[in-house]
Design a protein around this motif. Structure first.
Motif, PDB file in Angstrom:
ATOM      1  N   SER A   6       0.931  -1.385  -0.026  1.00 15.73           N
ATOM      2  CA  SER A   6      -0.023  -0.033  -0.102  1.00 15.73           C
ATOM      3  C   SER A   6       0.793   1.261   0.120  1.00 15.73           C
ATOM      4  O   SER A   6       0.394   2.241  -0.360  1.00 15.73           O
ATOM      5  CB  SER A   6      -0.996  -0.085   1.092  1.00 15.73           C
TER       6      SER A   6
ATOM      7  N   TYR B 155     -20.237  -7.702 -15.207  1.00 14.08           N
ATOM      8  CA  TYR B 155     -19.558  -7.243 -13.904  1.00 14.08           C
ATOM      9  C   TYR B 155     -17.923  -7.127 -14.053  1.00 14.08           C
ATOM     10  O   TYR B 155     -17.351  -6.160 -13.923  1.00 14.08           O
ATOM     11  CB  TYR B 155     -19.634  -8.319 -12.895  1.00 14.08           C
TER      12      TYR B 155
ATOM     13  N   GLU C 208     -13.830  -3.817 -15.197  1.00  9.01           N
ATOM     14  CA  GLU C 208     -12.420  -3.763 -14.805  1.00  9.01           C
ATOM     15  C   GLU C 208     -11.737  -3.258 -16.318  1.00  9.01           C
ATOM     16  O   GLU C 208     -10.848  -2.501 -16.304  1.00  9.01           O
ATOM     17  CB  GLU C 208     -11.691  -4.921 -14.295  1.00  9.01           C
TER      18      GLU C 208
ATOM     19  N   THR D 215     -12.048   0.817 -16.744  1.00  5.42           N
ATOM     20  CA  THR D 215     -11.339   1.779 -16.295  1.00  5.42           C
ATOM     21  C   THR D 215     -10.225   2.272 -17.247  1.00  5.42           C
ATOM     22  O   THR D 215      -9.663   3.452 -17.081  1.00  5.42           O
ATOM     23  CB  THR D 215     -10.543   0.919 -15.012  1.00  5.42           C
TER      24      THR D 215
ATOM     25  N   MET E 295      -0.901  -8.889 -16.638  1.00  2.00           N
ATOM     26  CA  MET E 295      -1.576  -8.838 -15.299  1.00  2.00           C
ATOM     27  C   MET E 295      -3.073  -9.293 -15.086  1.00  2.00           C
ATOM     28  O   MET E 295      -3.458 -10.275 -14.408  1.00  2.00           O
ATOM     29  CB  MET E 295      -1.077  -7.555 -14.697  1.00  2.00           C
TER      30      MET E 295
ATOM     31  N   ARG F 133      -5.118 -13.223 -14.292  1.00  2.00           N
ATOM     32  CA  ARG F 133      -5.805 -13.948 -13.334  1.00  2.00           C
ATOM     33  C   ARG F 133      -7.280 -14.006 -13.522  1.00  2.00           C
ATOM     34  O   ARG F 133      -8.100 -14.389 -12.958  1.00  2.00           O
ATOM     35  CB  ARG F 133      -5.653 -13.077 -12.095  1.00  2.00           C
TER      36      ARG F 133
ATOM     37  N   MET G  67      -3.631  -2.318  -1.197  1.00  3.39           N
ATOM     38  CA  MET G  67      -3.815  -1.310  -2.497  1.00  3.39           C
ATOM     39  C   MET G  67      -3.178  -0.196  -2.124  1.00  3.39           C
ATOM     40  O   MET G  67      -3.712   0.491  -0.926  1.00  3.39           O
ATOM     41  CB  MET G  67      -5.181  -1.581  -2.723  1.00  3.39           C
TER      42      MET G  67
ATOM     43  N   PHE H 294      -6.850   4.933  -9.483  1.00  4.75           N
ATOM     44  CA  PHE H 294      -7.484   3.533 -10.147  1.00  4.75           C
ATOM     45  C   PHE H 294      -7.942   2.628  -8.877  1.00  4.75           C
ATOM     46  O   PHE H 294      -8.794   1.673  -9.110  1.00  4.75           O
ATOM     47  CB  PHE H 294      -6.107   3.118 -10.732  1.00  4.75           C
TER      48      PHE H 294
ATOM     49  N   SER I   8     -11.457   0.904  -8.798  1.00  9.43           N
ATOM     50  CA  SER I   8     -11.562  -0.478  -8.677  1.00  9.43           C
ATOM     51  C   SER I   8     -12.614  -0.937  -7.657  1.00  9.43           C
ATOM     52  O   SER I   8     -13.495  -1.817  -7.584  1.00  9.43           O
ATOM     53  CB  SER I   8     -10.006  -0.970  -8.685  1.00  9.43           C
TER      54      SER I   8
ATOM     55  N   LYS J 236     -12.692  -8.659  -7.181  1.00  8.94           N
ATOM     56  CA  LYS J 236     -11.447  -8.420  -7.942  1.00  8.94           C
ATOM     57  C   LYS J 236     -10.959  -7.266  -8.065  1.00  8.94           C
ATOM     58  O   LYS J 236     -11.728  -6.167  -8.199  1.00  8.94           O
ATOM     59  CB  LYS J 236     -11.870  -9.043  -9.220  1.00  8.94           C
ATOM     60  N   PHE J 237      -9.874  -6.855  -7.561  1.00 10.31           N
ATOM     61  CA  PHE J 237      -9.274  -5.486  -7.759  1.00 10.31           C
ATOM     62  C   PHE J 237      -7.851  -5.410  -8.591  1.00 10.31           C
ATOM     63  O   PHE J 237      -7.347  -6.275  -8.712  1.00 10.31           O
ATOM     64  CB  PHE J 237      -8.875  -4.938  -6.078  1.00 10.31           C
ATOM     65  N   ALA J 238      -7.736  -4.288  -8.956  1.00 12.86           N
ATOM     66  CA  ALA J 238      -6.627  -4.150  -9.822  1.00 12.86           C
ATOM     67  C   ALA J 238      -6.025  -2.721  -9.690  1.00 12.86           C
ATOM     68  O   ALA J 238      -6.850  -1.770  -9.207  1.00 12.86           O
ATOM     69  CB  ALA J 238      -6.574  -4.276 -11.307  1.00 12.86           C
ATOM     70  N   ASN J 239      -4.977  -2.269  -9.873  1.00 11.91           N
ATOM     71  CA  ASN J 239      -4.433  -1.021  -9.834  1.00 11.91           C
ATOM     72  C   ASN J 239      -3.014  -0.902 -10.848  1.00 11.91           C
ATOM     73  O   ASN J 239      -2.345  -1.722 -10.926  1.00 11.91           O
ATOM     74  CB  ASN J 239      -3.876  -0.397  -8.430  1.00 11.91           C
ATOM     75  N   THR J 240      -3.015   0.039 -11.355  1.00  8.99           N
ATOM     76  CA  THR J 240      -1.908   0.545 -12.328  1.00  8.99           C
ATOM     77  C   THR J 240      -1.477   2.099 -11.977  1.00  8.99           C
ATOM     78  O   THR J 240      -2.382   2.669 -12.084  1.00  8.99           O
ATOM     79  CB  THR J 240      -2.151   0.309 -13.667  1.00  8.99           C
TER      80      THR J 240
ATOM     81  N   GLY K 296       2.056  -1.996 -11.398  1.00  9.30           N
ATOM     82  CA  GLY K 296       0.572  -2.345 -11.343  1.00  9.30           C
ATOM     83  C   GLY K 296       0.543  -3.566 -10.487  1.00  9.30           C
ATOM     84  O   GLY K 296       1.534  -4.333 -10.340  1.00  9.30           O
ATOM     85  N   ALA K 297      -0.592  -3.892 -10.249  1.00  5.95           N
ATOM     86  CA  ALA K 297      -0.870  -5.148  -9.270  1.00  5.95           C
ATOM     87  C   ALA K 297      -2.222  -5.717  -9.311  1.00  5.95           C
ATOM     88  O   ALA K 297      -3.202  -4.826  -9.434  1.00  5.95           O
ATOM     89  CB  ALA K 297      -0.389  -5.045  -7.737  1.00  5.95           C
ATOM     90  N   THR K 298      -2.374  -7.054  -9.113  1.00  8.67           N
ATOM     91  CA  THR K 298      -3.851  -7.367  -8.975  1.00  8.67           C
ATOM     92  C   THR K 298      -4.009  -7.743  -7.616  1.00  8.67           C
ATOM     93  O   THR K 298      -2.888  -8.162  -6.785  1.00  8.67           O
ATOM     94  CB  THR K 298      -4.217  -8.258  -9.668  1.00  8.67           C
ATOM     95  N   TYR K 299      -5.368  -7.742  -6.935  1.00  6.41           N
ATOM     96  CA  TYR K 299      -5.483  -7.846  -5.534  1.00  6.41           C
ATOM     97  C   TYR K 299      -6.743  -8.831  -5.252  1.00  6.41           C
ATOM     98  O   TYR K 299      -7.681  -8.826  -6.281  1.00  6.41           O
ATOM     99  CB  TYR K 299      -5.993  -6.497  -4.792  1.00  6.41           C
ATOM    100  N   GLU K 300      -6.876  -9.678  -4.000  1.00  4.61           N
ATOM    101  CA  GLU K 300      -8.073 -10.320  -3.834  1.00  4.61           C
ATOM    102  C   GLU K 300      -8.632 -10.043  -2.451  1.00  4.61           C
ATOM    103  O   GLU K 300      -7.865  -9.480  -1.782  1.00  4.61           O
ATOM    104  CB  GLU K 300      -7.486 -11.623  -4.093  1.00  4.61           C
TER     105      GLU K 300
END
Lengths: 316, 421
Positions: free
Chosen positions: A214, A246, A250, A253, A294, A298, B325, B330, B334, B356-360, B374-378
């Motif tokens: 984070s 849904y 994503e 974005t 990426m 997943r 996160m 972003f 998400s 489902k989460f993502a960030n860049t 960037g990364a994906t998250y759960e």
């Protein structure tokens, strides 16, 4: 810098090979005395392994040519043949039936704190941690092996570091499971933590002393990786368009729902099959974009089918 | 894929007339969602709930500003790559095309028993589900000598808009060979690469217009996001211009005097021509007023961003303490979609899908020199946990960097369309 496991494990098909020879001796439940009896033979194989490891690690998979790859495979095949003819005592050991690269289980940091008692005699972690018999373990995740200043590392670990070894959940788990197998000359005189869940718990505890994603997004993962297996009948899957709708949120974005394509391509009105093929090309890292690799990486096959079904519905 | 907006509004009216009100709205007709804060989290949540519920849910968005200036790309404005208008967005489309009730007012209190939000204008708005996406405020006394009354002399420019324009004007007015000082914030804070992208943009401007000027960063953190990439870029493009004083050299021991325009870094007093103070941050005030914070941030459940304190209040974006996160636009966008899906499911019984989460985060170092992480998250029971990620490499080719920058431009268009319609 590539991860040790990226260099050593995938792609070359040596996963089983490089470590199987070594792990032959770490089979859970084997009698310790028997294990030690075969130590001399073991050392011979270890030397081979180290040499093989060093050779493989020299290869940079990003730039490797077909010839280099073939050459490496040949040398490995030769090594495998020698392993097959290993001395008695070594021969008796059954290869470990478990997967070589441990599946990363979700760990419990609290349990891990208790387990850390096994390590505390030599390693410090947390505020003010200093080097002791072993190096301190703050900011361990993502750091290069053998890189803590003022700590005298074994040649074995220094060589692994020179070959690109970094400490991540996977490499740490392999190391803790059986230090001597992982780095034959390590000075870490620890028999190994055989239980995968114990290792996951311990690593979850140690993870709390490293950078937090984070704060530094590029910091190491803290979760178990998702399953990226590819189903052979992918194209036949029938997707759930409502789930696809849904999931599509994503996509929007970055990709404009209006079909605009400045800087990022339009994904509107693609034929369903092309869409599925493109997504799998990203998932399998055939197409190059990092963000798409990426995101697609997943998505399960069902989820890709769901997206395709949703986008196909929109065309009607 | 384009929504036919006229027919959408038409169908909303028709559906409302025919469909029975949902039972979950405790005896008062349609279920009501109130969203506080119209940024990347709030605007997205309002739009998705309104769009996907097709008129079954009343959505009110409370946002004090008529025009929202995105923090992302505000550094590019400082560097001269964008005009201020390029990063400003209105809420008209959310109202006209999605039926969101947009209220330009400050939310000043939440009555969790009565389930109402009090507005500065005096009225109160009832909710069944409340979504707070208030962004950040600054921790009082974080930088000795600085408070909000000093933000004209020493701007933070960490909420975009007039502050960004002020900082740009001060940068342009810097005397030849002058000194730009940034007081960087401690973790955790909004946009981890943000201060360092800003340094890059300031250096880009100064290199062209005031090449003997100096940039000093006082930084309380030993490490920062994309550090190797930024340092490589500063070295390549702006050699010798940028000096960073980390905590090992007293970078965490900073005091400012806005009247004298001086910065005291661990005992050494520096005269600044521009001083950009980015103080320590906390959740936007309304989260605290609602009683859902613990310390500086609002702890939330990973699966639906509901707060640990109240299942009917969700917190999105920078204000949330969710796990791994980074605090970014972003991320907020998400999280908003996951939250919107869950809130709609709770209120109308629609299907709820797994989080489902993502960030860049893209950053610009110099013209056409873009980098990204960037990364994906759960969602796990404890937190939003990072699964996998990537980062640009040092030494990448100019073509790769240019493509990365162009990608960020595309993303900007995409996410702002996703937020504001």
């Amino acid at each position: 810098m590539p991860r040790f496991s990226d260099v050593i494990l995938p792609g070359l098909g040596v996963t089983g090979l490089v470590l199987t020879g070594a792990l032959a001796f770490s089979t859970a439940g084997r009698d310790r005395a028997e294990f030690e009896a075969s130590e001399a033979a073991l050392n011979a194989v270890r030397a081979e392994l180290d040499a093989a490891e060093a050779r493989i690690a020299e290869l940079n998979l990003a730039t490797v040519t077909a010839e280099e790859l073939e050459d490496a495979m040949e040398r490995l095949a030769a090594f495998e043949a020698r392993l097959a003819a290993r001395p008695e005592g070594v021969d008796e050991a059954e290869p470990d039936p478990a997967p070589v690269v441990s599946v990363m289980l979700a760990g419990n940091a609290e349990t891990g704190e208790t387990l850390f008692r096994e390590c505390r005699a030599c390693h410090q972690v947390g505020a003010g941690a200093k080097n002791g018999v072993g190096p301190h373990l703050n900011l361990l995740f993502g750091r290069a092996a053998a890189s803590v200043p003022d700590f005298r590392y074994s040649d074995s670990l220094k060589r692994a570091a020179a070959n690109g070894l970094e400490w991540h959940a996977d490499t740490l788990s392999q190391y803790i499971e059986d230090p001597r197998t992982f780095a034959s000359g390590t000075r870490m005189s620890y028999a190994g933590m055989k239980d995968a869940q114990d290792r996951a718990d311990l690593l979850a505890y140690l993870r709390t002393f490293s950078d937090d994603p984070s704060n530094i997004p590029e910091a190491d993962p803290t979760a178990q990786g998702t399953d990226h297996e590819v189903d052979p009948e992918i194209l036949a899957l029938k997707g759930d368009p409502e789930y696809g709708e849904y999931l599509s949120s994503e996509c929007t974005t970055c990709h404009q729902a209006s079909g605009g394509d400045d800087g990022i391509p339009s994904i509107v009105l693609w034929p369903e099959e092309s869409f599925v093929m493109a997504m799998h090309a990203y998932k399998d890292q055939v197409r190059p974009n990092q963000v798409m690799q990426m995101i697609a990486g997943r998505l399960s096959n069902d989820e890709i089918a769901a997206l395709a079904a949703y986008f196909a519905d929109l065309e009607k | 894929m384009k929504l036919n907006r006229r027919s959408f509004i038409g169908s909303v009216a028709a559906a409302s007339a025919l469909a029975a009100p949902m039972v979950q709205a405790a005896g008062h007709g349609k279920p009501r969602v109130v969203v506080v804060g119209g940024g990347a989290g709030g605007a997205t949540a309002a739009r998705y709930i309104a769009k996907d519920s097709k008129g079954e849910i009343d959505v009110t968005l409370i946002e004090p500003t008529r025009k929202y200036y995105t923090c992302f790309f505000s550094n590019l404005y400082l560097g001269g790559f964008k005009n201020i208008e390029d990063i400003g967005h209105g809420y008209g489309t959310l109202a006209s095309d999605y039926g969101v009730n947009v209220v330009h007012d400050w939310a000043v209190g939440v009555d969790r028993d009565a389930k109402t939000v009090a507005l500065a204008g005096g009225s109160s708005v009832p909710y069944d589900k409340l979504i707070l996406s208030p962004g950040i405020d600054f921790v009082d006394g974080a930088v000795p000598g600085w408070d909000i009354s000093a933000q004209n002399a020493m701007p933070h420019a960490y909420k975009a808009g007039s502050q960004s324009e002020l900082l740009r004007a001060q940068l342009m007015a810097m005397p030849e060979g002058g000194t730009y000082v940034m007081v960087a914030p401690p973790n955790p804070f909004r946009c981890p690469p943000g201060p360092y992208e800003r340094i890059s943009m300031v250096a880009h401007y100064l290199k062209a217009n005031n090449p003997t000027a100096k940039i000093i960063i006082a930084d309380p953190k030993p490490k920062f996001s994309k550090q190797a990439l930024f340092e490589e870029g500063w070295n390549n493009h702006y050699g010798g211009m940028v000096e960073r004083i980390g905590p090992d050299f007293g970078g965490e021991n900073v005091e400012v005097d806005p009247g004298a325009m001086t910065v005291n870094i661990d005992g050494e007093v520096i005269e600044a021509d521009v001083c950009n103070v980015i103080p320590a941050m906390k959740a936007g005030r309304i989260a605290e007023l609602a009683g859902v914070t613990d310390g500086n941030w609002a702890p939330v459940n990973a699966a639906d961003l509901s707060t640990k304190a109240d299942p009917d209040i969700h917190v999105l974006g920078d204000a949330a303490q969710q796990g791994d996160m980074p605090k970014s636009g972003f991320s907020a966008n998400s999280q908003a979609k996951v939250c919107a899906n869950a809130v709609r499911g709770a209120l109308t019984g629609s299907r709820v899908f797994p989080a489902k989460f993502a960030n860049t985060c893209w950053s610009l170092i110099d013209t056409n020199d873009g980098v990204k992480v960037g990364a994906t998250y759960e969602a796990t029971p404890e937190k939003i946990a990072k699964v996998d990620g990537f980062i640009s490499q040092t030494g990448e080719s100019a073509e790769v960097r240019k493509k990365t920058y162009e990608e960020s431009e595309g993303w900007y268009t995409g996410i702002t369309a996703d937020m504001f319609g």
